[in-house]
Design an enzyme around this catalytic site. Structure first.
Site, PDB file in Angstrom:
ATOM      1  N   GLU A 165       0.831  -1.220   0.000  1.00  0.00           N
ATOM      2  CA  GLU A 165       0.000   0.000   0.000  1.00  0.00           C
ATOM      3  C   GLU A 165       0.856   1.258   0.000  1.00  0.00           C
ATOM      4  O   GLU A 165       2.069   1.207   0.249  1.00  0.00           O
ATOM      5  CB  GLU A 165      -0.937  -0.005   1.203  1.00  0.00           C
ATOM      6  CG  GLU A 165      -0.208  -0.021   2.531  1.00  0.00           C
ATOM      7  CD  GLU A 165      -0.948   0.716   3.624  1.00  0.00           C
ATOM      8  OE1 GLU A 165      -1.461   1.815   3.357  1.00  0.00           O
ATOM      9  OE2 GLU A 165      -0.973   0.197   4.746  1.00  0.00           O
ATOM     10  N   LYS A 194      -3.598  -1.793  14.251  1.00  0.00           N
ATOM     11  CA  LYS A 194      -2.741  -0.861  14.989  1.00  0.00           C
ATOM     12  C   LYS A 194      -3.210  -0.755  16.442  1.00  0.00           C
ATOM     13  O   LYS A 194      -4.401  -0.699  16.728  1.00  0.00           O
ATOM     14  CB  LYS A 194      -2.764   0.499  14.299  1.00  0.00           C
ATOM     15  CG  LYS A 194      -1.886   0.474  13.041  1.00  0.00           C
ATOM     16  CD  LYS A 194      -1.742   1.836  12.418  1.00  0.00           C
ATOM     17  CE  LYS A 194      -2.925   2.155  11.543  1.00  0.00           C
ATOM     18  NZ  LYS A 194      -2.869   1.507  10.223  1.00  0.00           N
TER      19      LYS A 194
HETATM   20  N1  PSU Z   1      -0.063   0.460   8.534  1.00  0.00           N
HETATM   21  C1  PSU Z   1       0.946   1.231   9.019  1.00  0.00           C
HETATM   22  N2  PSU Z   1       0.807   2.597   8.895  1.00  0.00           N
HETATM   23  C2  PSU Z   1      -0.291   3.181   8.288  1.00  0.00           C
HETATM   24  C3  PSU Z   1      -1.362   2.359   7.790  1.00  0.00           C
HETATM   25  C4  PSU Z   1      -1.176   1.011   7.943  1.00  0.00           C
HETATM   26  O1  PSU Z   1       1.933   0.712   9.569  1.00  0.00           O
HETATM   27  O2  PSU Z   1      -0.359   4.407   8.182  1.00  0.00           O
HETATM   28  C5  PSU Z   1      -2.585   2.990   7.120  1.00  0.00           C
HETATM   29  C6  PSU Z   1      -3.267   1.978   6.197  1.00  0.00           C
HETATM   30  O3  PSU Z   1      -3.370   2.564   4.928  1.00  0.00           O
HETATM   31  C7  PSU Z   1      -4.632   1.747   6.807  1.00  0.00           C
HETATM   32  C8  PSU Z   1      -4.910   3.100   7.374  1.00  0.00           C
HETATM   33  O4  PSU Z   1      -5.589   1.315   5.867  1.00  0.00           O
HETATM   34  O5  PSU Z   1      -3.643   3.413   8.001  1.00  0.00           O
HETATM   35  C9  PSU Z   1      -6.077   3.078   8.333  1.00  0.00           C
HETATM   36  O6  PSU Z   1      -6.690   4.317   8.331  1.00  0.00           O
HETATM   37  P1  PSU Z   1      -8.183   4.504   8.923  1.00  0.00           P
HETATM   38  O7  PSU Z   1      -8.047   4.129  10.372  1.00  0.00           O
HETATM   39  O8  PSU Z   1      -8.504   5.971   8.706  1.00  0.00           O
HETATM   40  O9  PSU Z   1      -9.090   3.596   8.146  1.00  0.00           O
END
Ligand code: PSU
Ligand code: MN
Length: 303
Positions: A25, A159
């Protein structure tokens, strides 16, 4: 009309010959890490995939096309650009139709990977159910995408800024297999042990590839979440991370940070509070996830 895919030469060649490919990604590059560590990490992750015998396909959007595989210049431009949009499922079609430049989240990268015929994808940690979701309703679109799109996602769980227990409950409701690797516990991103048992465990890339194939044969639409713990030498124990996470969450609340901005804000805050230790851990876990994803892709390519 066919989807607007633009493959790099090496990804096109790999797809044509049936060689293993791993999707990566781009939101982690543009919104997850500061420059220049984001660029160094993006390059290192691609190198890990290659070293394990697969071709990396970093995915992003520009000029009305889904870019599947970025060359060195495109990767550098993306990492250095200040105002790249964060594109999830809801944004993808508008961004393409309007010709915007954007980075894809886990959800959007899964959609693009499926369109490109790529079955495995590596990242750091998926989005999930935020703490306080019972009032904010902030639940990442990554979860519903895992229920809908048949791509195996290798991450270090969700996370740890999230409510991991609620995230597991939603994944169970959605019928998403959450498979821990090498241990029984669900990992917690920077930490190996969330204190929660993972619903499933498979220790071998071949077994993960077989489970992926079986879902296809059963006609089940979604993917798998492979929860790969951070390497021992790189981890920060959960008890040590807890106060940093709590402080970052309090600050986000006080500043009224909402929607797409929440995850990038929290990661940046925690990066500062730990003087880069959390970032170093994040880099180590993404590289480790890329290695495992490549091994799964190699198994899938055997047929
Ligand atoms: N993994 C990481 N760092 C990130 C992300 C994933 O180590 O920044 C990103 C991914 O793109 C994931 C997003 O889909 O954070 C999640 O964002 P949200 O909580 O707004 O859906
Ligand atoms: Mn959200």
């Amino acid at each position: 009309m066919a989807p607007p895919l633009a493959f790099s030469a090496d990804v096109a060649a790999a797809r044509a010959s049936g060689a293993p490919v791993v999707a990566l990604e781009s939101t982690i590059i543009t919104h997850g890490m500061p420059f220049p560590q984001n660029l160094e990490t993006a390059r290192a992750v691609e190198a890990e995939v290659r070293a394990a015998g697969a071709v990396p396909a970093t995915i992003a959007v520009s000029g009305g096309r889904i870019r599947v595989g970025l060359d060195a210049d495109a990767l550098e431009a993306l990492a250095a650009a200040p105002d790249v949009r964060k594109l999830s499922r809801a944004d993808l079609a508008v961004a393409l139709a309007e010709g915007w430049t954007g980075a894809t989240t886990v959800a959007a990268t899964m959609i693009c990977a499926r369109l490109a015929g790529i079955e495995v994808f590596a990242t750091g940690g998926i989005g999930g159910v935020h703490r306080g979701a019972e009032t904010s309703f902030d639940v990442s679109a990554d979860l519903s995408e895992l229920a809908a799109t048949p791509v195996t996602v290798v991450a270090s769980g969700a996370k740890a800024i999230l409510d991991l227990a609620k995230t597991l409950e939603v994944l169970e409701t959605l019928g998403v297999p959450v498979i821990a690797v090498g241990q029984d516990a669900l990992p917690a991103f920077w930490s190996r042990d969330s204190g929660l048992p993972a619903p499933l465990r498979l220790d071998d890339p071949g077994a993960i590839a077989r489970a992926h194939r079986m879902r296809g044969w059963l006609g089940l639409p979604g993917g798998q979440l492979v929860a790969n713990p951070i390497p021992v030498e790189a981890e920060i124990p959960a008890a040590e991370m807890a106060p940093h996470i709590a402080a970052a969450l309090a600050r986000a609340e006080a500043e009224g940070v909402a929607a797409k901005a929440v995850t990038p804000f929290l990661l940046a805050e925690i990066g500062r509070a730990t003087e880069g230790r959390a970032l170093a851990a994040n880099i180590a876990l993404v590289r480790n996830n890329a290695r495992l994803a490549a091994r799964i892709a190699v198994e899938l390519a055997k047929g």
